[in-house]
Structures are given as structure tokens and as C-alpha cells.
Motif scaffolding. Structure first.
Motif, short mmCIF file in Angstrom:
data_model
loop_
_atom_site.label_atom_id
_atom_site.label_comp_id
_atom_site.label_asym_id
_atom_site.label_seq_id
_atom_site.Cartn_x
_atom_site.Cartn_y
_atom_site.Cartn_z
N GLU A 52 71.42 -2.39 -50.94
CA GLU A 52 71.08 -3.82 -50.92
C GLU A 52 71.61 -4.52 -52.17
N ALA A 53 71.64 -3.83 -53.30
CA ALA A 53 72.21 -4.41 -54.51
C ALA A 53 73.73 -4.54 -54.36
N ALA A 54 74.36 -3.51 -53.80
CA ALA A 54 75.81 -3.56 -53.59
C ALA A 54 76.19 -4.70 -52.66
N GLY A 58 79.12 -7.85 -52.33
CA GLY A 58 80.15 -7.58 -51.33
C GLY A 58 80.78 -6.21 -51.44
N ILE A 59 80.04 -5.25 -51.98
CA ILE A 59 80.58 -3.91 -52.18
C ILE A 59 80.09 -2.98 -51.08
N MET A 94 84.86 -6.33 -60.80
CA MET A 94 83.71 -5.82 -60.05
C MET A 94 84.03 -4.55 -59.27
N GLY A 95 83.32 -3.47 -59.60
CA GLY A 95 83.51 -2.21 -58.90
C GLY A 95 84.85 -1.56 -59.13
N ARG A 96 85.49 -1.85 -60.28
CA ARG A 96 86.83 -1.29 -60.50
C ARG A 96 87.09 -0.90 -61.95
#
Length: 309
Positions: A52-54, A58-59, A94-96
Motif C-alpha cells: 500500500e505504501a508502494a 506508483g511502484i 524514486m525506486g532507483r
């Protein structure tokens, strides 16, 4: 090929793997950065642990890991301006971020920021700045903090808290910070007056500041916000960053995305001037990413954790 931290399923540090991945390249309006350091934040492991946090960002899995990074531009795409190969930079991806190579969109309006790293600031320090620095600045701006205020800062010894305490002091405020007793000397070193969090917080704040508190920011949950309301602080002078979109009592929810365009420059200028210090609690090589995240998730870190590449 290059390396990146990847997770295929949501979970704790055990799901994180350092893998060989295809080398990314800069497209139009983008630059590629060879990462030398990545700063960890609580949101990184929360996103990896909680679907839910991801989803809020949009992850979806499989996904990369981390947001804050610093390094050197090694590839510039067509029509990308403001950066050249060899420039030292820091920013958000983000996420990278926990990867050898990160591609960042530099066009106006892009969701992620990229700044030149000033001479005199190391990559390890630069890699701690985007999330914590901008979140702290936004939290104080939301309550219109000014000279003469007595501000209560919840979670003062954490990664965001150490920025908020110092920025508040630079603004001319008196700072009371909630923390565990083991961090009291650490906080006093930044000019804060520590108070123990937990039941009875309002009484301890009254004892420390009998003339009253005029503003508050809660960087951990809702305890500080609720205490400030009980002490008579107006809700428009209370901000939260981790209480969701509807904080208690009409307090103001905010976050790094609400930081001003000049906040990052203000923070880096303060670091260069020696009036703001970034405490780095530990550094880990990227091969030890699980150990680093385990330490971060323990919530007892005094300052920032940095991954080196």
C-alpha cells in the motif's frame, strides 16, 4: 551490464538483492549519473515492505530501491541542459537510487530533482540531503516558524529531525525535541532541549517550557501533534509528515514535495558555512544493503545511513 538493488516481492531486508541489470542510457532531456553514494530513508524500506505504501508512489514489483543519491554525470541526452559530463550532482530517483547508474529527467516540471554538488560537500553528505532536508524545510515552512518561537519537534534525533532541529535554530527558535534518553546528548549538541517521548509528554513539555509552546512539527507519528493540541498550540501551527493526509485536530500534513524552490540551496549554503551539520551514523557498501536497511529499520539511528558504491 551494471548493478542495482532489486526486490521481486514485498518484505523485509531479506527481499533485497544486488543484481546485474541492463545498463540504462539517457534519453531526450535526461542525464545518466554514475552513483557514488545513496542515502537511506525510512520511506525506502516502508515502500519495499508494504504494497500500500508502494502504491502511493506508483511502484510495483519487481522494483528498484532507494531515492536519495549522489554521483557524477557520465551521459547527457539530447536537449538536456544545465548539466555536463563530469559534473558532480545529487538528487532523487524514486525506486532507483541504490544502483551503479541512475537516469534522471532534467526537464522543467520533472518529478525528481537534480542539483549540482557544491565544492566542499562530499558525495556521502550530498546523498543524505534531498528527502530529509526538503521534508524538514517543508515541515517548518508549514507552521510559519519564525524567530522567537518555541517549537516542539517530534522525532528530533531521526534523519529528518536533525535537519529540522538545526533549521529551526537557524531561524531563531527555541527547540524542544522528543527523543529517547539515549539520544539526549546527541540532540543537545545541535542546540535542542530534549524531552522523553511517550506517556506524560505534555507534562514534561510544560515543565521544560512553562511559558508555553508556540509551534510544533511531528516527524514520526501523531503523539507530538496531539500533545501540541493539548497544550493549546493552534492547529495551523502544527505540521505532520507521517500521519497520513488527515492529521489530528486540523494540523497541517506536509512533506518534501512541499519544499520551496530555494530550500535545497539554503541547506547546502548552511552546510558550507558550518552552521548545519549532517551526522552520518554509518556507511555500508552496496553489497551490505540488507545490513544497512536492517539498521535503518530499527528506528534507533542517530543521523543518516549511507550506501557507498
Amino acid at each position: 551490464m551494471s548493478r542495482a538493488v532489486i526486490y521481486e516481492t514485498f518484505g523485509g531486508p531479506e527481499v533485497l538483492e544486488l543484481r546485474e541489470v541492463p545498463e540504462p542510457h539517457a534519453g531526450p532531456g535526461e542525464v545518466r549519473v554514475r552513483v557514488t553514494a545513496a542515502g537511506l530513508n525510512p520511506m525506502d524500506w516502508l515502500i519495499a515492505a508494504q504494497p500500500e505504501a508502494a502504491a502511493q508512489f506508483g511502484i510495483t514489483v519487481p522494483a528498484g530501491f532507494g531515492y536519495d543519491f549522489a554521483g557524477v554525470v557520465d551521459e547527457v541526452g539530447d536537449s538536456a541542459t544545465g548539466f555536463a559530463v563530469g559534473d558532480r550532482v545529487y538528487g532523487g530517483a524514486m525506486g532507483r537510487a541504490a544502483a551503479d547508474l541512475v537516469v534522471v529527467d532534467t526537464r522543467a516540471g520533472a518529478a525528481e530533482g537534480l542539483w549540482h554538488t557544491p565544492e566542499g560537500i562530499s558525495d556521502e553528505v550530498a546523498a543524505t540531503l534531498p528527502v530529509a532536508g526538503m521534508t524538514a524545510a517543508a515541515a517548518l515552512t508549514a507552521i510559519d516558524l519564525r524567530s522567537g518561537d518555541t517549537v516542539l519537534i517530534g522525532g528530533a534525533a531521526g534523519g529528518v529531525g536533525v535537519f529540522a532541529v538545526q533549521l529551526a535554530k537557524l531561524a531563531g527558535a527555541r527547540v524542544l525535541g522528543t527523543a529517547s534518553e539515549g539520544t539526549f546528548e546527541f540532540l543537545r549538541g545541535f542546540g535542542a532541549e530534549p524531552v522523553t517521548y511517550g506517556p506524560g509528554l505534555a507534562d514534561r513539555v510544560r515543565a521544560a517550557a512553562p511559558e508555553g509552546v508556540t509551534a510544533a512539527t511531528d516527524l514520526f507519528g501523531t503523539e507530538t501533534a496531539e500533545t501540541a493540541l493539548a497544550l493549546g498550540v493552534p492547529p495551523e501551527r502544527i505540521s505532520t509528515v507521517a500521519a497520513g493526509p488527515n492529521p489530528p485536530g486540523g494540523a497541517r500534513a506536509t512533506g518534501g514535495m512541499n519544499a520551496g524552490p530555494d530550500d535545497m540551496t539554503r541547506i547546502s549554503d548552511a552546510i558550507l558555512a558550518g552552521t548545519l551539520t549532517v551526522p552520518i551514523a554509518a556507511t555500508f557498501p552496496i553489497e551490505k544493503i540488507r545490513d544497512a536497511v536492517t539498521m535503518q529499520a530499527g528506528r534507533h539511528v542517530h543521523g543518516k545511513i549511507v550506501i557507498t558504491l
